[in-house]
Write a protein that holds these residues in place. Structure first.
Motif, short mmCIF file in Angstrom:
data_model
loop_
_atom_site.label_atom_id
_atom_site.label_comp_id
_atom_site.label_asym_id
_atom_site.label_seq_id
_atom_site.Cartn_x
_atom_site.Cartn_y
_atom_site.Cartn_z
N MET A 77 32.53 44.53 48.21
CA MET A 77 32.80 43.01 47.67
C MET A 77 32.70 43.15 46.15
SD MET A 77 30.21 41.34 50.55
CE MET A 77 30.00 39.81 49.69
N GLN A 78 31.75 43.91 45.59
CA GLN A 78 31.59 43.87 44.17
C GLN A 78 32.67 44.49 43.51
OE1 GLN A 78 29.08 41.69 44.13
NE2 GLN A 78 28.47 42.73 42.29
N ALA A 79 33.58 45.14 44.06
CA ALA A 79 34.65 45.93 43.71
C ALA A 79 35.96 45.09 43.62
CB ALA A 79 35.00 47.27 44.42
N ASP A 80 35.76 44.46 44.71
CA ASP A 80 36.97 43.33 44.87
C ASP A 80 36.85 42.28 43.92
OD1 ASP A 80 37.94 44.70 47.03
OD2 ASP A 80 37.04 43.41 48.51
N LYS A 81 35.59 41.70 43.52
CA LYS A 81 35.22 40.84 42.65
C LYS A 81 35.69 41.31 41.30
CE LYS A 81 31.59 37.94 40.89
NZ LYS A 81 29.86 37.70 40.91
N ALA A 82 35.46 42.62 40.82
CA ALA A 82 35.61 43.24 39.68
C ALA A 82 37.15 43.17 39.40
CB ALA A 82 35.07 44.60 39.55
N ARG A 83 37.83 43.53 40.58
CA ARG A 83 39.28 43.51 40.59
C ARG A 83 40.02 42.29 40.28
NH1 ARG A 83 43.86 46.97 41.88
NH2 ARG A 83 42.55 48.50 41.15
N ALA A 84 39.52 41.13 40.88
CA ALA A 84 39.88 39.89 40.51
C ALA A 84 39.63 39.44 39.29
CB ALA A 84 39.42 39.15 41.84
N SER A 85 38.61 39.88 38.74
CA SER A 85 38.36 39.33 37.01
C SER A 85 39.20 40.14 36.45
CB SER A 85 36.88 39.68 36.98
OG SER A 85 36.69 39.58 35.72
N SER A 86 39.41 41.42 36.72
CA SER A 86 40.47 42.35 35.90
C SER A 86 41.74 41.66 36.05
CB SER A 86 40.22 43.82 36.31
OG SER A 86 41.21 44.44 35.61
#
Length: 200
Positions: A77-86
């Motif tokens: 979930m954190q990785a997905d959130k970081a990817r969405a922000s990027s």
């Protein structure tokens, strides 16, 4: 009040509660033995993480509280959130792939320029050092001691060469990283825009 009478009163009150006009809620959860439990008292803290359901007094599900994520799920979930922000940041920076190519060319040109300046300075310092060493050699051939200030100047120029060489190496590494970064940005934007990749 005797214990059996108290128990009967408690049971009677719990049965009459729905008739009193107060909306009663039931909590349905699974305990550590795998048994499904219905309770008006809430969910014990040790079972909250497994998730539970809130029901009304007719047994209809009002809310479903999902289980807490596992460490692996949380990391995903954190990785997905970081990817969405990027991705959002990329879309703010670039409106199309040509924007990435232009930004890449500008950045590489800047790095090539500062590298060129550093190389020019390095060549100049080497020339100065060669001249001073020639003077030092003239002193030695004439049987004279090389002046301290001349030796100090030569040493300073040697240190300056090392510094410039480190700068050039740093600029070269920055160029490599910039190329890799722009390539990654371009590839991701191509995915987001649904466009085929091509070499810049």
């Amino acid at each position: 009040m005797p214990a059996p009478l108290l128990t009967r009163c408690t049971l009677l009150c719990s049965l009459l509660l729905p008739l009193s006009g107060v909306a009663a809620e039931l909590y349905r959860y699974v305990d550590d033995k795998g048994v499904t439990v219905l309770s008006r008292q809430g969910v014990p803290p040790e079972f909250i993480g497994k998730g539970y359901e809130v029901l009304n007094d007719q047994g209809r599900v009002l809310r479903v509280i999902p289980p807490a994520p596992t460490p692996e799920e949380f990391a995903r979930m954190q990785a997905d959130k970081a990817r969405a922000s990027s991705d959002a940041q990329l879309l703010r920076l670039y409106t199309n792939l040509d924007d990435v190519d232009r930004a890449r060319e500008r950045k590489l040109a800047e790095l090539d320029a500062v590298t060129g300046v550093a190389r020019g300075n390095l060549q100049s310092v080497r020339t100065q050092q060669a001249n001073l060493q020639s003077q030092a050699a003239d002193h030695e051939r004439a049987g004279r001691q090389v002046p301290e200030h001349l030796l100090a100047q030569i040493n300073n120029l040697k240190e300056e060469q090392k510094r410039l060489q480190r700068d050039i190496a740093r600029y070269k590494e920055a160029r490599t990283q910039a190329e890799a970064g722009f390539a990654a940005d371009r590839a991701r934007l191509a995915e987001l825009f649904g466009e085929p990749q091509k070499k810049p």
